[in-house]
Write an enzyme that holds these catalytic residues in place. Structure first.
Site, PDB file in Angstrom:
ATOM      1  N   GLY A   1       0.815  -1.200   0.000  1.00  0.00           N
ATOM      2  CA  GLY A   1       0.000   0.000   0.000  1.00  0.00           C
ATOM      3  C   GLY A   1       0.853   1.256   0.000  1.00  0.00           C
ATOM      4  O   GLY A   1       0.372   2.340   0.348  1.00  0.00           O
TER       5      GLY A   1
ATOM      6  N   TYR B   1      -5.427  -8.455   1.508  1.00  0.00           N
ATOM      7  CA  TYR B   1      -4.327  -9.005   2.296  1.00  0.00           C
ATOM      8  C   TYR B   1      -4.757 -10.129   3.211  1.00  0.00           C
ATOM      9  O   TYR B   1      -3.990 -11.043   3.495  1.00  0.00           O
ATOM     10  CB  TYR B   1      -3.597  -7.884   3.046  1.00  0.00           C
ATOM     11  CG  TYR B   1      -2.829  -7.033   2.059  1.00  0.00           C
ATOM     12  CD1 TYR B   1      -3.166  -5.713   1.815  1.00  0.00           C
ATOM     13  CD2 TYR B   1      -1.800  -7.603   1.313  1.00  0.00           C
ATOM     14  CE1 TYR B   1      -2.479  -4.969   0.863  1.00  0.00           C
ATOM     15  CE2 TYR B   1      -1.114  -6.867   0.352  1.00  0.00           C
ATOM     16  CZ  TYR B   1      -1.455  -5.555   0.134  1.00  0.00           C
ATOM     17  OH  TYR B   1      -0.797  -4.839  -0.816  1.00  0.00           O
TER      18      TYR B   1
ATOM     19  N   SER C   1       5.341  -4.740  -1.825  1.00  0.00           N
ATOM     20  CA  SER C   1       5.416  -3.276  -2.015  1.00  0.00           C
ATOM     21  C   SER C   1       6.074  -2.633  -0.791  1.00  0.00           C
ATOM     22  O   SER C   1       7.201  -3.020  -0.442  1.00  0.00           O
ATOM     23  CB  SER C   1       4.000  -2.759  -2.318  1.00  0.00           C
ATOM     24  OG  SER C   1       3.896  -1.369  -2.203  1.00  0.00           O
TER      25      SER C   1
ATOM     26  N   PHE D   1      -0.346   0.830 -14.742  1.00  0.00           N
ATOM     27  CA  PHE D   1      -1.038   1.226 -13.513  1.00  0.00           C
ATOM     28  C   PHE D   1      -0.277   2.208 -12.620  1.00  0.00           C
ATOM     29  O   PHE D   1      -0.867   2.829 -11.751  1.00  0.00           O
ATOM     30  CB  PHE D   1      -1.409   0.013 -12.636  1.00  0.00           C
ATOM     31  CG  PHE D   1      -2.142  -1.085 -13.340  1.00  0.00           C
ATOM     32  CD1 PHE D   1      -1.526  -2.308 -13.579  1.00  0.00           C
ATOM     33  CD2 PHE D   1      -3.449  -0.909 -13.774  1.00  0.00           C
ATOM     34  CE1 PHE D   1      -2.209  -3.337 -14.225  1.00  0.00           C
ATOM     35  CE2 PHE D   1      -4.138  -1.929 -14.419  1.00  0.00           C
ATOM     36  CZ  PHE D   1      -3.518  -3.151 -14.653  1.00  0.00           C
TER      37      PHE D   1
ATOM     38  N   GLY E   1       0.755  -6.282  -8.311  1.00  0.00           N
ATOM     39  CA  GLY E   1      -0.474  -6.904  -7.813  1.00  0.00           C
ATOM     40  C   GLY E   1      -0.840  -8.247  -8.413  1.00  0.00           C
ATOM     41  O   GLY E   1      -1.944  -8.737  -8.176  1.00  0.00           O
TER      42      GLY E   1
END
Lengths: 622, 344
Positions: B114, B126, B190, B237, B319
């Site tokens: 995030g 998650y 991330s 994205f 993702g």
């Protein structure tokens, strides 16, 4: 996350509904129709409801929105974030559509339409009625006329613009609800009020229970009757806040005792209850108190001290008020319900709120004030308050009505009030309420922590649903505990309740006022006692989860009215008044709002409206 | 900023299944609404939009979960995921923290992604991922609900990670039977991947043994604009602009992206030579614009003689591990399982 139907392929591009050929496709169709028809399963697990057949269209909307946002740049985007009210983000298609329409308003401009923007200027709260205590300094008040801006106190985690939307209800601290110079009301009153504002406080009607006292007619139902037909929730959320040695042993002992009770091994249960007493003493904080209440309740059950003496009204009022002050649950309930009511009353000239949970009427000053500040002036406001009988001869519903009438006079809102005493909401009939045609007067029905009590008598909830529909309400606002304390198995109920109240008590630990905290614990302790020690018609604390209530309302012919991001945000900000908001959290769940402590949802506000039906009657199960 | 959006969107759509595209595009869109140009964050709207799920002590697909308050002072919650056993198909509430029984039980401390600002341990994406890890690795998973930026900047997330690690390490019920020690792995995607590195550093410094690091598309960066950043900006994205925003939100005010939190092997980084750092599994998506930084991270580990395995998934976007509908997902899950299993 259940994957019972393994034969449904996890293939995102296959369409489950409307299969081309009969036979197998038909079978799948029927099965799929029972669960969310044709929903993409993978996205559903992640919280998004998108029909597989709609996927391409949703993708297109995303592309369009991206394009439009790119052109609009920062200003246009910030409008979407700060001004627009968002609803139900799980329904991606509708959510995207509503944002798209922000950029391209439909040709037939409907201010109350699907775009979801709050229309109409609700005005803001000025403070002449909100009295002195320090809490009021934490509010932002924006007086449109005088530009009188007080600063908002920011907790460490609030990072937001100082000005809230002008269109929303503002939080009001509890103590200050009634103005300081409230006088005691005269006992006599008649309907021909001489007040120029026509404030009208009707004499209280005492409702005879038309079917006799409940203990006579409604014998304790066999367990199956009460909850059959309604699927129970299988989610058991647990948050452990106390991992100390003693905490675990205490929980073990409580569970063991409950199990012994369930197995009717009362000697063992008795021994364990005593042990719990010793263990509890050595425990600190919330856990000790919770354990004590549960132990007492178990003892009552063991010794068959089933019926609780009903509380004296003034005492229960006092407990209720302390609970109101100690923690945000009631304020959240009132606030979110009022927001929904306010929006439903958009543009209505005469409004009527029927409150199933009148108590001391703490919910209504805020709504009345918001209505008073409405652009175009306030509607005529009628309030029907329903409550249980008091044991002395005091006319408490009437007193509440008088206080509200005085407030109404101060803020120049035409006000009418009627109090109804009823043993049970099921004693109500629409004909008693002097309902006016819906074109003339808009109705809202409100119930905070009352509806679940009806589940103690077979047929009661259905009767109430039916009566509510006859009221033709614009909106029905419901706040209930987010827990399943109505399961068939005692041990399950006990376990659920233990966790629920442990979490609730833990949240109370941060209360500023010791007295508020202690009284709140007593207030909750009464509920614990009822859940654990009582059965049949006496067990009224039959809390059920949102999923269960959704099923009930759906079956009874109601459709959901969604609460939006504006209510969410304001409710979140309200929390900051309590211990900086630490530990509390608001969650959005398919149009409903939940307030929780440490990620455990504890109460839920939902709103409903009678579904538009093609036939006059609806079949009601159970 | 006049990019040809149509081209980008079409390219994007060709490399991921449609529902993945919808999911990630939806996040992208929502996140655009939340980041304000002045560096503040619309937290209320973020929490409203985030899809969350409660913990569930009733097993679903063989996994049950419950939340624990690890640190009251910071309201630090974590969600624990455990496999349901045959003997205890519906765990009694008093038995949630029942001791693990196997010889070796990996305990994976997971840090959700995030970009330091979004999501929570109870975010649906998650919660789902952690549940998968339990079955995959026969592990107990603990997902840390760390404090987020911009309200809480560096080093809050690392502090919370460290607190969680100490907590896990001190739970008797998480000790493997074999050696009465907790077998700890750190994992994250991330920003979570970034946190893994920094928490591992602290662990090493204080002598706490971590068996392995799993970094999924870890978030690293630097002042320099790398080739991949320029080539892939806005294509799949993610934009450089948003990456910059998140670093500005997380790093101490006034610091640039060569701060060691962002660029651990950069000019302000520290060498890991001579340090006993856990073995690492680093997954890099070939269509992730920050891959040059992730690859540089791998190089940094190699240079310091640290054990590292790189999984470069050429056609993967960010993702990809959120939905089990692509090959990259299955490949990576297999590798993670082997990585964690190799200590048994």
């Amino acid at each position: 996350m259940k994957r019972d139907n393994n034969h449904l392929q996890h293939n995102p591009s296959s369409s489950l509904c409307g299969g081309s050929s009969a036979g197998k496709a038909k079978l799948w169709e029927e099965e799929a129709a029972q669960q969310d028809c044709g929903m993409d399963e993978l996205l559903a697990v992640l919280g998004y409801k998108v029909k597989t057949s709609d996927m391409a269209e949703v993708a297109q909307k995303l592309e369009q929105l991206e394009e439009v946002m790119c052109i609009a740049q920062d200003d246009g985007i910030s409008h979407l974030a700060s001004e627009t009210v968002h609803f139900n983000p799980s329904d991606l298609s509708t959510w995207l559509e509503s944002m798209l329409s922000e950029f391209n308003p439909p040709s037939s401009f409907d201010p109350f339409g699907a775009a979801g923007t709050t229309a109409g200027v609700m005005g803001t709260l000025d403070d002449p009625f909100v009295g002195g205590p320090a809490e009021s300094s934490t509010l932002t008040t924006l007086d449109i006329e005088n530009n009188n801006r007080k600063h908002q106190k920011r907790g460490p985690h609030i990072l937001d613009e100082a000005s809230c939307s002008d269109y929303d209800l503002k939080a009001i601290p509890g103590k200050a609800i009634y103005s300081q110079d409230t006088q005691t009301q005269p006992q006599t009153h008649d309907s021909s009020s001489s007040s120029t504002h026509n404030n009208n406080v009707k004499s209280e009607k005492r409702l005879k229970s038309t079917s006799g006292s409940h203990s006579g007619i409604f014998s304790p139902p066999p367990p199956a009757a009460v909850s059959s037909g309604i699927p129970t929730d299988s989610v058991r959320p647990v948050v452990l806040v106390d991992s100390q040695e003693n905490g675990i042993r205490l929980v073990h002992a409580l569970m063991a005792c409950a199990e012994a009770v369930q197995q009717n091994n009362l000697n063992l249960a008795e021994a364990l209850v005593k042990q719990i007493g010793f263990l509890a003493i050595s425990q600190a904080g919330a856990m000790r108190k919770v354990a004590t209440y549960f132990a007492e309740a178990l003892a009552r059950r063991i010794y068959r001290l089933y019926t609780q003496n009903p509380l004296d009204h003034s005492l229960s009022d006092v407990l209720h008020m302390h609970f109101y002050e100690a923690c945000p649950y009631l304020k959240f309930a009132h606030f979110t319900a009022n927001q929904a009511i306010l929006e439903a009353f958009e543009g209505k000239k005469r409004v009527h709120v029927i409150d199933f949970s009148m108590n001391q009427g703490m919910q209504w000053p805020a709504l009345m004030q918001a209505l008073a500040l409405r652009a175009g002036g306030p509607p005529a406001f009628r309030l029907t308050g329903i409550g249980p009988p008091s044991h002395d001869n005091s006319d408490h519903l009437q007193e509440v009505g008088w206080k509200l009438a005085q407030l109404a006079e101060k803020i120049h809102v035409e006000f009418e009030y009627r109090g109804f005493v009823a043993n049970s909401l099921a004693d109500l009939d629409a004909s008693m309420l002097d309902l006016r045609p819906s074109e003339v007067e808009a109705v809202a029905v409100n119930s905070v922590f009352e509806l679940h009590k009806l589940l103690a008598w077979p047929g009661a909830i259905d009767k109430v649903f039916s009566v509510v529909k006859q009221m033709k309400p614009e909106i029905v606002t419901i706040v209930e505990q987010e827990a399943n304390h109505n399961g068939l198995v005692f041990l399950d109920r006990f376990t659920e309740a233990l966790h629920y109240y442990s979490t609730l008590f833990d949240s109370l630990e941060g209360s500023v006022s010791c007295q508020d905290k202690v009284m709140s614990e007593v207030y909750l302790g009464k509920q614990i006692c009822n859940v654990v020690a009582c059965e049949g018609a006496d067990r009224v604390e039959r809390h059920e989860s949102l999923t269960q209530w959704r099923n009930r309302f759906g079956s009874a012919g109601f459709s959901p009215v969604h609460l939006g991001s504006n209510a969410f945000k304001q409710a979140s900000m309200l929390l900051a008044l309590f211990n900086g908001g630490e530990g509390y959290g608001v969650e959005e769940n398919n149009g409903c709002l939940m307030l929780g402590w440490h990620n455990r949802p504890l109460i839920t506000t939902s709103a409903w409206k009678p579904a538009i039906e093609t036939t006059a009657t609806s079949t009601i199960t159970n | 900023m006049a990019r040809s959006n149509e081209v980008n969107l079409n390219e994007c759509k060709m490399v991921v299944p449609l529902n993945t595209w919808v999911l990630i595009s939806n996040f992208k869109l929502a996140y655009n609404l939340l980041r304000r140009p002045d560096g503040t964050f619309n937290r209320h709207l973020a929490e409203f939009l985030d899809r969350k799920v409660p913990a569930n002590a009733n097993p679903v697909d063989g996994v049950f979960s419950f939340d624990v308050l690890i640190d009251r002072g910071t309201s630090l919650l974590s969600r624990i995921y455990r496999p349901a056993t045959a003997e205890e198909p519906q765990p009694n509430v008093a038995e949630l923290e029942k001791p693990v029984t196997a010889e070796v039980v990996p305990v994976i401390i997971f840090f959700h992604g995030g970009s330091f600002a979004h999501s929570s341990a109870n975010s649906a994406i998650y919660d789902t991922l952690c549940r998968r890890l339990v079955g995959l690795c026969k592990a107990v998973v603990l997902s840390v609900n760390y404090r987020r930026a911009p309200e809480n900047r560096y080093p809050c997330a690392y502090d919370d990670g460290w607190t969680a690690l100490k907590w896990v390490n001190s739970r008797p019920w998480l000790q493997s039977q074999k050696d009465s020690k907790v077998h700890i792995y750190l994992a994250g995607d991330s920003s979570g991947g970034n946190i893994v590195h920094h928490v591992a550093l602290r662990a090493m410094e204080s002598g706490t043994h971590v068996l392995g690091n799993i970094l999924l598309n870890p978030m690293f960066g630097g002042q320099e604009r790398t080739e991949s950043e320029q080539r892939l900006d806005g294509k799949y994205f993610v934009t450089l602009r948003d990456r910059d925003w998140y670093w500005r939100a997380y790093l101490p005010e006034g610091e640039d992206r060569d701060h060691h939190a962002c660029n651990p092997f950069g000019p302000n980084g520290r060498s890991l030579e001579g340090i006993k750092f856990p073995k690492s599994l680093v997954v890099v998506a070939g269509l992730d614009l920050i891959q040059d930084w992730q690859l540089a991270y791998v190089e940094g580990l190699k240079k310091a003689d640290q054990e590292v395995k790189l999984l470069y998934m050429e056609q993967a976007t960010i993702g990809f591990y959120l939905l089990p509908n692509n090959n990259h997902f299955h490949t990576v899950m297999d590798e993670i399982s082997k990585f964690v299993g190799s200590d048994c």
